[in-house]
Design a protein around this motif. Structure first.
Motif, PDB file in Angstrom:
ATOM      1  N   LEU A 353       0.818  -1.206   0.000  1.00 33.96           N
ATOM      2  CA  LEU A 353       0.000   0.000   0.000  1.00 33.96           C
ATOM      3  C   LEU A 353       0.859   1.265   0.000  1.00 33.96           C
ATOM      4  O   LEU A 353       0.562   2.236  -0.712  1.00 33.96           O
ATOM      5  N   ASP A 354       1.936   1.237   0.749  1.00 35.35           N
ATOM      6  CA  ASP A 354       2.822   2.396   0.785  1.00 35.35           C
ATOM      7  C   ASP A 354       3.412   2.668  -0.597  1.00 35.35           C
ATOM      8  O   ASP A 354       3.446   3.815  -1.062  1.00 35.35           O
TER       9      ASP A 354
ATOM     10  N   ARG B 349      -0.875   4.181   5.620  1.00 36.67           N
ATOM     11  CA  ARG B 349      -1.531   4.533   4.352  1.00 36.67           C
ATOM     12  C   ARG B 349      -3.005   4.146   4.350  1.00 36.67           C
ATOM     13  O   ARG B 349      -3.806   4.767   3.637  1.00 36.67           O
ATOM     14  N   PHE B 350      -3.332   3.091   5.108  1.00 37.72           N
ATOM     15  CA  PHE B 350      -4.732   2.635   5.139  1.00 37.72           C
ATOM     16  C   PHE B 350      -5.663   3.765   5.557  1.00 37.72           C
ATOM     17  O   PHE B 350      -6.809   3.838   5.100  1.00 37.72           O
ATOM     18  N   LYS B 351      -5.167   4.653   6.398  1.00 37.86           N
ATOM     19  CA  LYS B 351      -6.007   5.743   6.898  1.00 37.86           C
ATOM     20  C   LYS B 351      -6.405   6.723   5.794  1.00 37.86           C
ATOM     21  O   LYS B 351      -7.252   7.587   6.004  1.00 37.86           O
TER      22      LYS B 351
ATOM     23  N   GLY C 334      -2.888  -5.954  10.984  1.00 39.36           N
ATOM     24  CA  GLY C 334      -3.961  -5.089  11.466  1.00 39.36           C
ATOM     25  C   GLY C 334      -3.940  -3.739  10.797  1.00 39.36           C
ATOM     26  O   GLY C 334      -3.017  -3.419  10.045  1.00 39.36           O
ATOM     27  N   VAL C 335      -4.976  -2.967  11.022  1.00 37.53           N
ATOM     28  CA  VAL C 335      -5.046  -1.601  10.482  1.00 37.53           C
ATOM     29  C   VAL C 335      -5.340  -0.651  11.633  1.00 37.53           C
ATOM     30  O   VAL C 335      -5.885  -1.049  12.646  1.00 37.53           O
ATOM     31  N   GLN C 338      -9.502   4.330  13.719  1.00 42.14           N
ATOM     32  CA  GLN C 338      -9.919   5.659  13.247  1.00 42.14           C
ATOM     33  C   GLN C 338     -11.321   5.961  13.750  1.00 42.14           C
ATOM     34  O   GLN C 338     -12.075   5.051  14.118  1.00 42.14           O
ATOM     35  N   GLU C 339     -11.648   7.216  13.674  1.00 44.42           N
ATOM     36  CA  GLU C 339     -13.023   7.626  13.947  1.00 44.42           C
ATOM     37  C   GLU C 339     -13.904   6.847  12.971  1.00 44.42           C
ATOM     38  O   GLU C 339     -13.549   6.653  11.813  1.00 44.42           O
ATOM     39  N   ASN C 340     -15.047   6.389  13.431  1.00 42.67           N
ATOM     40  CA  ASN C 340     -15.816   5.394  12.686  1.00 42.67           C
ATOM     41  C   ASN C 340     -16.197   5.806  11.268  1.00 42.67           C
ATOM     42  O   ASN C 340     -16.116   4.987  10.341  1.00 42.67           O
ATOM     43  N   ARG C 341     -16.598   7.070  11.049  1.00 42.90           N
ATOM     44  CA  ARG C 341     -17.029   7.430   9.691  1.00 42.90           C
ATOM     45  C   ARG C 341     -15.863   7.415   8.709  1.00 42.90           C
ATOM     46  O   ARG C 341     -15.982   6.928   7.588  1.00 42.90           O
ATOM     47  N   GLN C 342     -14.720   7.940   9.157  1.00 41.56           N
ATOM     48  CA  GLN C 342     -13.519   7.872   8.308  1.00 41.56           C
ATOM     49  C   GLN C 342     -13.145   6.417   8.024  1.00 41.56           C
ATOM     50  O   GLN C 342     -12.826   6.035   6.916  1.00 41.56           O
ATOM     51  N   TRP C 343     -13.155   5.631   9.116  1.00 43.99           N
ATOM     52  CA  TRP C 343     -12.781   4.224   8.971  1.00 43.99           C
ATOM     53  C   TRP C 343     -13.668   3.514   7.965  1.00 43.99           C
ATOM     54  O   TRP C 343     -13.203   2.743   7.140  1.00 43.99           O
TER      55      TRP C 343
END
Lengths: 368, 368, 368
Positions: A353-354, B349-351, C334-335, C338-343
């Motif tokens: 991904l990076d 990057r996933f974010k 894992g990832v 994040q705040e749920n809507r962004q996630w």
């Protein structure tokens, strides 16, 4: 086992010898019965329809019979209302318009139902006194109104307060305190220096006050850090089956009042959980994390050690909290479920991904 | 503890007083022995080589000796066949060509081995009757052929059917039923309203019938929903160590027959699991989920509440099922393991994945 | 419960009848006290300041009083040193420059503190002999110096070696061995064929030697594979509360010496764990995986079956090991949270990651 309320119509059968050789617990011998009007009065609800109808139990909209009470709180089930055979239904004013049977009108039907249903719970009677097979240390103090079940062990310096109920096979370790009216359903272990508040409910297999996991690495082997703190659990908490709560290393692990833990939760040493926070099954909180009040932690979610989570934070199931959360809100991690072959393709790409992000930036730069 | 089959050659030692002060369980005193030809006949298998060879145990291809039986079912281990010292090997017809010792030929060598190996399991004998330290309520009904171990507690209205075996420290709560020939290895708790079918095997620390996690939020605190249902577990189910299965809120939590649960699994209230479904360790199913038949749920996988999973669905380890699954097949979530520094770059990057997708689309649009 | 060291100044109260009807465990009746100089000598540390000061306990920098010892090992807490009221602080030479009270100087203050703190742990006394409520099979061998608590059950052929302590409600199954000086805190179950080394510490609710989860699918139902191996646990291991370790299918499940397992860990059949490896709460290892020495497995991390993990591998929390790891290092999956809507937006894009990678490549190709 649930609420501590007792129906006024429930009368435990009198017994000369409550603990003869092979008796453990004595069931309620009478059946709880209320008219719809009595329920309305008791819970300050308005009723419509036949107030004389007698209710002796609860059930789902689809399953309840004419002597049972049901409820409608989720509009998803509204379609079942027309066909219900329940004797009375708890619902809100709007839904009551379409209720084919007696209705009890509540602002929050789910909460009202919770209170009413507690009347119909058949809790095992808790005969005061200790079963002869219980082993109680001389320095332990057990209230005469407490009930101590078969094969319980109460160690030196422990205290069991008035009205507390210990089901079979509970172990109350050295210097532990079981607060008034608390109920340890069965096979609960309080290891050491554990204080339960009042009306705490603990389910079977729970272990509270076990050693925290503290180790120092000394060149080529581990040295154990003694775990010298305790656990303090506030009033009205509930601890699920096979949940574990470790004692603190130096200071206490703390659950404020009304914390609700489901089954198989792991709370490490020196965790602090604010009042009214609820955690679903298999959640885990690592050492010294501090969780706020009114939080909701989803099933199998995790919180890393030494983090802080603000009040009114929701963590969705299986998420991992890897940094402190300063603002109320809902937080998540994880990726969606997919059919395995599709998932494999996407998951393999995640490893690059990076690189993709860099290539994307490069393309954009070229374009300019 | 496993299969219930008893070898005809196993003869428990006769004892005048099976439960004198300090006896708990009596081991089998004889050794199980079969010739290769006897095994072939008993399990309807073809044999090659010396049928008179006597077998008294089982082992791996690499570890078995001349009086032991081994098996080859995974071609990964085919290389070990040539060097085996086993007295006889269970394998398929093709592999038998290269077998250096006696062979038992089976269509499915793994299944055939499972049946044969059960002959050699040394289960603790189950002396009928109750150990004097057991506490049994007067209204409980315990079959004279059942065995009740030390420190068991059987509460009011409970039933233990013929041939059932309760190891030490089991608690059979009010109105629970242990079906015929079921075996509770030790320290199993059936809390209330739990019905086990026949030949159910439950491992230590399991808690069945604990309260479901049902709460209503009343302005500023939680109100507990009484959990008034039970648990019904079908014939031939197996429940792992420290697994928890909650009772239903109003109707029952159900496992159909031959459901196999590994250790530390959490089954919430009103879950329904179809026959022959197997779940690996630490899996968890949230309330009211309905799992089909012949499913395989991987280790630490989760299923959210109120979902439906079709028959013959496989969920891989640590996946989270977040929506109902309507079609048989294999499903997964998660991202691959990587060296930490690489993983950090990708995870960061996933974010921004949504942003990258938009930028990619923008570039494509520009190009046109 | 921790270290086995006993302070020379601790003198258990003599008792004529250590197990009268209602005594379980006898607490230490004296208080442990050392001067700073005595501590310095005992642990070969240099001290600065008042060597005559008497220390009777330990505490945090912020919480310790003038008769308590504290420590500084994490520079994050260095700011608390100036204001500490501790009687003496264990710290390194550099930090000692700014110590406002007596100082004990250690190369590794955390390790030194771990050793010193063990002096102040108030372990329940372990009276040699068996509580009268314990049930011990005639063929079991229990050392006269071992302590067997209330309601323990020791089955046929089991061995409890010298100085071992079994707290209340332990079950030592058939042919199990509890090594010298081991301590089973309470309610520990060794099911069968389990051998504990010396000084093994096992916390409540742990189940060791339960059946592995072995099943063969026979057309339309499961057949159980008998689990005929055992479990071997090396010296100085620690096993957490409600942790489960299955016996092997044919050969043994093995933990080498000084393996440290936190609570609610699941170790499947035939797993092999190298010496000095530590695992945090809720980790799980599937069948036949082989973990190296000096590994650190994070909380709720998983290792799939039949994999190998090299020595000195760290797996971060909640990661899943899906392939063998050949090199020392740190690994993750894992990832991020994040705040749920962004996630949600990012997670939805994950389902198309393969497609995005292809489209990216296509754009790059076009450009050339």
């Amino acid at each position: 086992m649930g609420g501590m309320r007792q129906a006024i119509s429930q009368v435990p059968r009198a017994r000369a010898n409550p603990y003869n050789a092979r008796i453990t617990l004595e069931p309620w011998m009478s059946t709880t019965r209320y008219s719809v009007a009595q329920l309305a009065e008791r819970f300050a609800l308005e009723f419509r329809g036949d107030g004389t109808r007698v209710i002796d139990g609860v059930g789902t909209l689809a399953g309840a019979g004419p002597s049972q009470l049901s409820f409608l709180s989720n509009s998803k089930y509204a379609g079942q209302l027309a066909a219900t055979h329940a004797g009375v239904v708890v619902l809100n004013r709007e839904a009551a318009e379409n209720c084919p049977t007696a209705a009890l009108i509540a602002r929050d039907p789910y909460v009202a139902y919770a209170h009413i249903a507690a009347l119909f719970e058949r809790l095992p009677a808790a005969t005061p006194g200790a079963h002869p097979s219980a082993v109680i240390a001389p320095s332990a103090r057990v209230s005469p109104s407490a009930s101590v079940g078969p094969h319980c062990v109460i160690e030196e310096g422990a205290v069991v307060e008035e009205g507390a109920v210990l089901g079979s096979h509970c172990i109350i370790g050295q210097d532990c305190v079981v607060g008034a009216q608390s109920r340890l359903v069965a096979r609960v272990t309080l290891v050491k220096r554990v204080t339960l508040g009042k009306r705490v409910l603990v389910h079977p297999g729970a272990v509270i006050g076990s050693d925290g996991f503290g180790l120092a690495f000394d060149r080529d082997h581990w040295v154990k850090l003694p775990q010298l703190g305790g656990v303090r659990i506030g009033d009205d908490c509930e601890i699920g089956a096979n949940t574990t709560i470790d004692c603190g290393a130096l200071e206490d692990t703390v659950l404020e009042e009304d914390v609700r833990l489901d089954n198989q939760i792991q709370i490490a040493h020196n965790v602090y959980i604010g009042a009214h926070t609820a955690m679903a099954g298999c959640a885990a909180v690592a050492g010294s994390a501090k969780i706020g009040r009114y939080c909701m932690i989803g099933g199998n979610a995790g919180v890393l050690g030494h983090l802080e989570v603000a009040d009114r934070v929701t963590i969705t199931a299986k998420s991992l909290v890897t940094h402190s959360i300063r603002e109320a809100g809902e937080y998540s991690s994880g990726v969606p479920l997919q059919e395995n072959r599709q998932w494999r393709r996407n998951a393999a790409r995640f490893k690059h991904l990076d690189e993709y992000a860099r290539r994307l930036s490069a393309l954009e730069k070229d374009k300019k």
